[in-house]
Scaffold this motif. Structure first.
Motif, mmCIF file in Angstrom:
data_model
loop_
_atom_site.group_PDB
_atom_site.id
_atom_site.type_symbol
_atom_site.label_atom_id
_atom_site.label_comp_id
_atom_site.label_asym_id
_atom_site.label_seq_id
_atom_site.Cartn_x
_atom_site.Cartn_y
_atom_site.Cartn_z
ATOM 1 N N TYR A 86 -62.659 52.295 -34.515
ATOM 2 C CA TYR A 86 -63.704 51.389 -34.045
ATOM 3 C C TYR A 86 -64.224 51.774 -32.662
ATOM 4 O O TYR A 86 -65.386 51.531 -32.344
ATOM 5 C CB TYR A 86 -63.250 49.937 -34.129
ATOM 6 C CG TYR A 86 -63.405 49.424 -35.540
ATOM 7 C CD1 TYR A 86 -64.649 49.053 -36.020
ATOM 8 C CD2 TYR A 86 -62.335 49.389 -36.413
ATOM 9 C CE1 TYR A 86 -64.822 48.629 -37.328
ATOM 10 C CE2 TYR A 86 -62.491 48.971 -37.719
ATOM 11 C CZ TYR A 86 -63.735 48.585 -38.165
ATOM 12 O OH TYR A 86 -63.911 48.187 -39.474
ATOM 13 N N ILE A 119 -66.737 54.402 -33.537
ATOM 14 C CA ILE A 119 -67.936 53.774 -34.089
ATOM 15 C C ILE A 119 -68.791 53.187 -32.972
ATOM 16 O O ILE A 119 -70.013 53.363 -32.948
ATOM 17 C CB ILE A 119 -67.548 52.698 -35.131
ATOM 18 C CG1 ILE A 119 -66.981 53.374 -36.374
ATOM 19 C CG2 ILE A 119 -68.728 51.806 -35.472
ATOM 20 C CD1 ILE A 119 -66.348 52.422 -37.369
ATOM 21 N N LYS A 136 -76.326 47.726 -37.572
ATOM 22 C CA LYS A 136 -75.003 47.987 -38.153
ATOM 23 C C LYS A 136 -74.914 49.437 -38.590
ATOM 24 O O LYS A 136 -75.905 50.063 -38.945
ATOM 25 C CB LYS A 136 -74.756 47.076 -39.344
ATOM 26 C CG LYS A 136 -74.602 45.628 -38.963
ATOM 27 C CD LYS A 136 -74.213 44.806 -40.147
ATOM 28 C CE LYS A 136 -73.989 43.365 -39.729
ATOM 29 N NZ LYS A 136 -73.559 42.549 -40.848
ATOM 30 N N CYS A 189 -71.761 51.817 -44.373
ATOM 31 C CA CYS A 189 -70.363 51.806 -44.820
ATOM 32 C C CYS A 189 -69.791 53.213 -44.957
ATOM 33 O O CYS A 189 -68.588 53.414 -44.769
ATOM 34 C CB CYS A 189 -70.219 51.035 -46.118
ATOM 35 S SG CYS A 189 -71.113 51.749 -47.501
ATOM 36 N N LYS A 244 -70.330 55.855 -43.010
ATOM 37 C CA LYS A 244 -69.883 56.329 -41.691
ATOM 38 C C LYS A 244 -68.644 55.573 -41.227
ATOM 39 O O LYS A 244 -67.736 56.157 -40.640
ATOM 40 C CB LYS A 244 -71.011 56.195 -40.667
ATOM 41 C CG LYS A 244 -72.066 57.259 -40.850
ATOM 42 C CD LYS A 244 -73.043 57.245 -39.712
ATOM 43 C CE LYS A 244 -74.056 58.344 -39.958
ATOM 44 N NZ LYS A 244 -75.410 57.931 -39.671
ATOM 45 N N ARG A 245 -68.601 54.263 -41.478
ATOM 46 C CA ARG A 245 -67.404 53.500 -41.108
ATOM 47 C C ARG A 245 -66.183 54.031 -41.834
ATOM 48 O O ARG A 245 -65.121 54.240 -41.231
ATOM 49 C CB ARG A 245 -67.597 52.012 -41.428
ATOM 50 C CG ARG A 245 -68.355 51.267 -40.380
ATOM 51 C CD ARG A 245 -68.202 49.761 -40.538
ATOM 52 N NE ARG A 245 -68.346 49.280 -41.890
ATOM 53 C CZ ARG A 245 -69.479 48.870 -42.440
ATOM 54 N NH1 ARG A 245 -70.591 48.907 -41.760
ATOM 55 N NH2 ARG A 245 -69.499 48.421 -43.673
ATOM 56 N N CYS A 246 -66.308 54.279 -43.131
ATOM 57 C CA CYS A 246 -65.191 54.816 -43.916
ATOM 58 C C CYS A 246 -64.798 56.205 -43.424
ATOM 59 O O CYS A 246 -63.611 56.527 -43.358
ATOM 60 C CB CYS A 246 -65.550 54.874 -45.388
ATOM 61 S SG CYS A 246 -65.630 53.260 -46.153
ATOM 62 N N TYR A 288 -65.090 57.444 -40.386
ATOM 63 C CA TYR A 288 -64.338 57.334 -39.135
ATOM 64 C C TYR A 288 -62.919 56.818 -39.379
ATOM 65 O O TYR A 288 -61.955 57.301 -38.780
ATOM 66 C CB TYR A 288 -65.065 56.425 -38.136
ATOM 67 C CG TYR A 288 -66.172 57.127 -37.386
ATOM 68 C CD1 TYR A 288 -65.891 58.177 -36.514
ATOM 69 C CD2 TYR A 288 -67.495 56.751 -37.532
ATOM 70 C CE1 TYR A 288 -66.895 58.824 -35.819
ATOM 71 C CE2 TYR A 288 -68.512 57.390 -36.837
ATOM 72 C CZ TYR A 288 -68.206 58.422 -35.985
ATOM 73 O OH TYR A 288 -69.195 59.056 -35.301
#
Length: 99
Positions: free
Chosen positions: A38, A41, A56, A59, A61-63, A65
């Motif tokens: 995080y 991010i 936001k 999803c 890119k979040r996954c 990272y």
């Protein structure tokens, strides 16, 4: 978030008590991996988005990272039985994912 993930993970991947768990979680490493992801991010949003507070991150890119930090810090581990594992067994495949 971490407690919910750990409990659901234990319920899904831990075997019966007499069989013993196949997969374990190091809670300290888990929290470090999530906080590092995080932070990455947040850094990405500050440098690459015009309005990082309202925009936001998607999803994927979040996954990415989260997986980057999970593979780097390795909070999940496979417990290998004392008698070893045959090559090609599902447990051997899981163990190789951590390498």
């Amino acid at each position: 978030m971490s407690e919910k993930f750990i409990r659901s993970f234990e319920n899904k991947y831990f075997g019966k008590r007499d069989e013993g768990p196949l997969v374990g979680i190091n809670e300290g490493r888990f929290l470090l991996a999530v906080s590092s992801a995080y932070r990455d991010i947040l850094r990405y949003k500050i440098y690459h988005q015009e309005d990082p507070e309202t925009e936001k991150l998607d999803c994927v890119k979040r996954c990415a990272y989260l997986l980057k930090w999970f593979m780097r810090i390795r909070p999940l581990y496979v417990k290998v039985p004392a008698d070893g594992v045959k090559v090609g067994a599902p447990l051997a495949t899981l163990e190789m994912a951590n390498e």
